[in-house]
Design a protein around this motif. Sequence first.
Motif, PDB file in Angstrom:
ATOM      1  N   VAL A  11       0.871  -1.177   0.000  1.00 25.50           N
ATOM      2  CA  VAL A  11       0.000   0.000   0.000  1.00 25.50           C
ATOM      3  C   VAL A  11       0.904   1.222   0.000  1.00 25.50           C
ATOM      4  O   VAL A  11       1.822   1.328   0.832  1.00 25.50           O
ATOM      5  N   TRP A  12       0.675   2.117  -0.957  1.00 21.37           N
ATOM      6  CA  TRP A  12       1.414   3.382  -1.027  1.00 21.37           C
ATOM      7  C   TRP A  12       0.443   4.537  -0.862  1.00 21.37           C
ATOM      8  O   TRP A  12      -0.693   4.460  -1.345  1.00 21.37           O
ATOM      9  N   GLU A  13       0.895   5.579  -0.198  1.00 17.16           N
ATOM     10  CA  GLU A  13       0.035   6.710   0.127  1.00 17.16           C
ATOM     11  C   GLU A  13       0.632   8.004  -0.394  1.00 17.16           C
ATOM     12  O   GLU A  13       1.865   8.173  -0.383  1.00 17.16           O
ATOM     13  N   GLY A  14      -0.234   8.911  -0.825  1.00 20.35           N
ATOM     14  CA  GLY A  14       0.212  10.238  -1.243  1.00 20.35           C
ATOM     15  C   GLY A  14      -0.840  10.927  -2.091  1.00 20.35           C
ATOM     16  O   GLY A  14      -1.809  10.309  -2.533  1.00 20.35           O
ATOM     17  N   LYS A  15      -0.625  12.214  -2.322  1.00 23.11           N
ATOM     18  CA  LYS A  15      -1.539  13.002  -3.149  1.00 23.11           C
ATOM     19  C   LYS A  15      -1.577  12.412  -4.569  1.00 23.11           C
ATOM     20  O   LYS A  15      -0.516  12.248  -5.194  1.00 23.11           O
ATOM     21  N   ASN A  16      -2.776  12.098  -5.056  1.00 25.48           N
ATOM     22  CA  ASN A  16      -2.972  11.544  -6.404  1.00 25.48           C
ATOM     23  C   ASN A  16      -2.183  10.263  -6.678  1.00 25.48           C
ATOM     24  O   ASN A  16      -1.806   9.993  -7.821  1.00 25.48           O
ATOM     25  N   VAL A  17      -1.966   9.466  -5.630  1.00 25.16           N
ATOM     26  CA  VAL A  17      -1.093   8.291  -5.797  1.00 25.16           C
ATOM     27  C   VAL A  17      -1.683   7.246  -6.756  1.00 25.16           C
ATOM     28  O   VAL A  17      -0.931   6.516  -7.402  1.00 25.16           O
ATOM     29  N   VAL A  18      -3.023   7.206  -6.898  1.00 24.17           N
ATOM     30  CA  VAL A  18      -3.601   6.198  -7.799  1.00 24.17           C
ATOM     31  C   VAL A  18      -3.209   6.499  -9.244  1.00 24.17           C
ATOM     32  O   VAL A  18      -2.628   5.657  -9.934  1.00 24.17           O
ATOM     33  N   VAL A  19      -3.513   7.698  -9.692  1.00 21.47           N
ATOM     34  CA  VAL A  19      -3.228   8.074 -11.082  1.00 21.47           C
ATOM     35  C   VAL A  19      -1.717   8.157 -11.324  1.00 21.47           C
ATOM     36  O   VAL A  19      -1.207   7.661 -12.330  1.00 21.47           O
ATOM     37  N   THR A  20      -0.997   8.773 -10.392  1.00 20.52           N
ATOM     38  CA  THR A  20       0.452   8.902 -10.572  1.00 20.52           C
ATOM     39  C   THR A  20       1.126   7.526 -10.533  1.00 20.52           C
ATOM     40  O   THR A  20       2.058   7.269 -11.294  1.00 20.52           O
ATOM     41  N   GLY A  21       0.612   6.643  -9.667  1.00 17.40           N
ATOM     42  CA  GLY A  21       1.145   5.280  -9.616  1.00 17.40           C
ATOM     43  C   GLY A  21       0.989   4.575 -10.949  1.00 17.40           C
ATOM     44  O   GLY A  21       1.909   3.893 -11.423  1.00 17.40           O
ATOM     45  N   ARG A  22      -0.156   4.752 -11.595  1.00 24.00           N
ATOM     46  CA  ARG A  22      -0.371   4.146 -12.920  1.00 24.00           C
ATOM     47  C   ARG A  22       0.593   4.725 -13.945  1.00 24.00           C
ATOM     48  O   ARG A  22       1.040   4.028 -14.857  1.00 24.00           O
ATOM     49  N   LYS A  23       0.914   6.008 -13.804  1.00 28.45           N
ATOM     50  CA  LYS A  23       1.894   6.612 -14.730  1.00 28.45           C
ATOM     51  C   LYS A  23       3.283   6.039 -14.497  1.00 28.45           C
ATOM     52  O   LYS A  23       4.040   5.805 -15.458  1.00 28.45           O
ATOM     53  N   ILE A  24       3.656   5.856 -13.241  1.00 27.40           N
ATOM     54  CA  ILE A  24       4.962   5.283 -12.916  1.00 27.40           C
ATOM     55  C   ILE A  24       5.047   3.857 -13.475  1.00 27.40           C
ATOM     56  O   ILE A  24       6.099   3.427 -13.966  1.00 27.40           O
ATOM     57  N   ILE A  25       3.923   3.133 -13.424  1.00 26.02           N
ATOM     58  CA  ILE A  25       3.878   1.746 -13.903  1.00 26.02           C
ATOM     59  C   ILE A  25       3.921   1.684 -15.431  1.00 26.02           C
ATOM     60  O   ILE A  25       4.605   0.843 -16.005  1.00 26.02           O
ATOM     61  N   GLY A  26       3.174   2.529 -16.097  1.00 28.81           N
ATOM     62  CA  GLY A  26       3.129   2.524 -17.562  1.00 28.81           C
ATOM     63  C   GLY A  26       1.957   1.730 -18.105  1.00 28.81           C
ATOM     64  O   GLY A  26       1.247   1.051 -17.367  1.00 28.81           O
ATOM     65  N   ALA A  27       1.780   1.808 -19.429  1.00 34.34           N
ATOM     66  CA  ALA A  27       0.632   1.178 -20.092  1.00 34.34           C
ATOM     67  C   ALA A  27       0.625  -0.331 -19.877  1.00 34.34           C
ATOM     68  O   ALA A  27       1.675  -0.952 -19.713  1.00 34.34           O
ATOM     69  N   THR A  28      -0.593  -0.911 -19.909  1.00 29.81           N
ATOM     70  CA  THR A  28      -0.775  -2.350 -19.648  1.00 29.81           C
ATOM     71  C   THR A  28       0.111  -3.206 -20.543  1.00 29.81           C
ATOM     72  O   THR A  28       0.751  -4.144 -20.081  1.00 29.81           O
ATOM     73  N   ASN A  29       0.118  -2.892 -21.839  1.00 32.87           N
ATOM     74  CA  ASN A  29       0.959  -3.648 -22.779  1.00 32.87           C
ATOM     75  C   ASN A  29       2.334  -2.990 -22.867  1.00 32.87           C
ATOM     76  O   ASN A  29       2.450  -1.853 -23.322  1.00 32.87           O
ATOM     77  N   PRO A  30       3.380  -3.696 -22.442  1.00 34.95           N
ATOM     78  CA  PRO A  30       4.720  -3.089 -22.434  1.00 34.95           C
ATOM     79  C   PRO A  30       5.167  -2.575 -23.803  1.00 34.95           C
ATOM     80  O   PRO A  30       6.041  -1.715 -23.876  1.00 34.95           O
ATOM     81  N   SER A  31       4.539  -3.062 -24.875  1.00 38.21           N
ATOM     82  CA  SER A  31       4.854  -2.520 -26.210  1.00 38.21           C
ATOM     83  C   SER A  31       4.444  -1.058 -26.318  1.00 38.21           C
ATOM     84  O   SER A  31       4.970  -0.318 -27.145  1.00 38.21           O
ATOM     85  N   ASP A  32       3.470  -0.675 -25.500  1.00 40.15           N
ATOM     86  CA  ASP A  32       2.971   0.709 -25.511  1.00 40.15           C
ATOM     87  C   ASP A  32       3.473   1.527 -24.324  1.00 40.15           C
ATOM     88  O   ASP A  32       3.165   2.711 -24.219  1.00 40.15           O
ATOM     89  N   SER A  33       4.182   0.896 -23.388  1.00 38.46           N
ATOM     90  CA  SER A  33       4.625   1.613 -22.183  1.00 38.46           C
ATOM     91  C   SER A  33       5.840   2.464 -22.521  1.00 38.46           C
ATOM     92  O   SER A  33       6.801   1.962 -23.107  1.00 38.46           O
ATOM     93  N   ALA A  34       5.799   3.722 -22.123  1.00 38.33           N
ATOM     94  CA  ALA A  34       6.904   4.632 -22.429  1.00 38.33           C
ATOM     95  C   ALA A  34       8.168   4.225 -21.665  1.00 38.33           C
ATOM     96  O   ALA A  34       8.082   3.768 -20.518  1.00 38.33           O
ATOM     97  N   PRO A  35       9.338   4.394 -22.304  1.00 42.36           N
ATOM     98  CA  PRO A  35      10.592   4.240 -21.553  1.00 42.36           C
ATOM     99  C   PRO A  35      10.566   5.179 -20.345  1.00 42.36           C
ATOM    100  O   PRO A  35      10.025   6.283 -20.426  1.00 42.36           O
ATOM    101  N   GLY A  36      11.129   4.732 -19.247  1.00 43.13           N
ATOM    102  CA  GLY A  36      11.059   5.524 -18.020  1.00 43.13           C
ATOM    103  C   GLY A  36       9.978   5.027 -17.086  1.00 43.13           C
ATOM    104  O   GLY A  36      10.031   5.295 -15.891  1.00 43.13           O
ATOM    105  N   THR A  37       8.984   4.330 -17.640  1.00 45.36           N
ATOM    106  CA  THR A  37       7.996   3.670 -16.781  1.00 45.36           C
ATOM    107  C   THR A  37       8.522   2.284 -16.413  1.00 45.36           C
ATOM    108  O   THR A  37       9.427   1.766 -17.062  1.00 45.36           O
ATOM    109  N   ILE A  38       7.943   1.698 -15.378  1.00 46.52           N
ATOM    110  CA  ILE A  38       8.423   0.374 -14.930  1.00 46.52           C
ATOM    111  C   ILE A  38       8.225  -0.660 -16.036  1.00 46.52           C
ATOM    112  O   ILE A  38       9.151  -1.392 -16.396  1.00 46.52           O
ATOM    113  N   ARG A  39       7.008  -0.713 -16.594  1.00 48.83           N
ATOM    114  CA  ARG A  39       6.784  -1.697 -17.666  1.00 48.83           C
ATOM    115  C   ARG A  39       7.582  -1.348 -18.916  1.00 48.83           C
ATOM    116  O   ARG A  39       8.065  -2.236 -19.627  1.00 48.83           O
TER     117      ARG A  39
END
Length: 148
Positions: free
Chosen positions: A74-102
């Motif tokens: 569990v991670w906590e912070g302002k806008n952590v849901v949306v920002t967490g998804r950005k840090i993770i990147g798109a579902t399909n790694p073919s579409d995930s931007a470099p710099g994201t985890i995926r």
Amino acid sequence: MEQTFIMIKPDGVQRGLVGEIIGRFEQKGFTLKGLKLITVERHFAEQHYADLSAKPFFNKLVEYIISGPVVAMVWEGKNVVVTGRKIIGATNPSDSAPGTIRGDYAIDIGRNVIHGSDAVESAKKEIALWFPEGIAEWRSSLHSWIYE
Ligand code: UDP
Ligand code: MG
């Protein structure tokens, strides 16, 4: 403060990405409120992904999630849901931007290393499912260096 449920999937654990992934959330400034390494059973994985039960990939997805231990957080912070998804990147790694985890660590959609809640409501449900024992109550002493 908003919370999200983040899970490092079995491939992320096996590949030794736990420290790297935790570091990204820590360095952003989010607060770790819950953490455990756990292998889940089929029924539990099916519950977690219940919304996807009609999808053709559902059985393979469940097999993947139960194939080894995961790191549930569990991670906590302002806008952590949306920002967490950005840090993770798109579902399909073919579409995930470099710099994201995926984008940096994954190639196939069925081995995409990490899960993050997609909305505040689903985060609440997932945290209740994965942490029925509750989570830690603490406030980082860096709070005023991260929030104005
Ligand atoms: N998934 C898959 N094939 C697909 C779509 C999704 O194997 O065509 C897997 C993938 O591991 C994904 C998970 O199912 O992370 C859950 O799907 P969802 O659409 O919720 O993506 P997420 O929220 O994880 O980005
Ligand atoms: Mg999802």
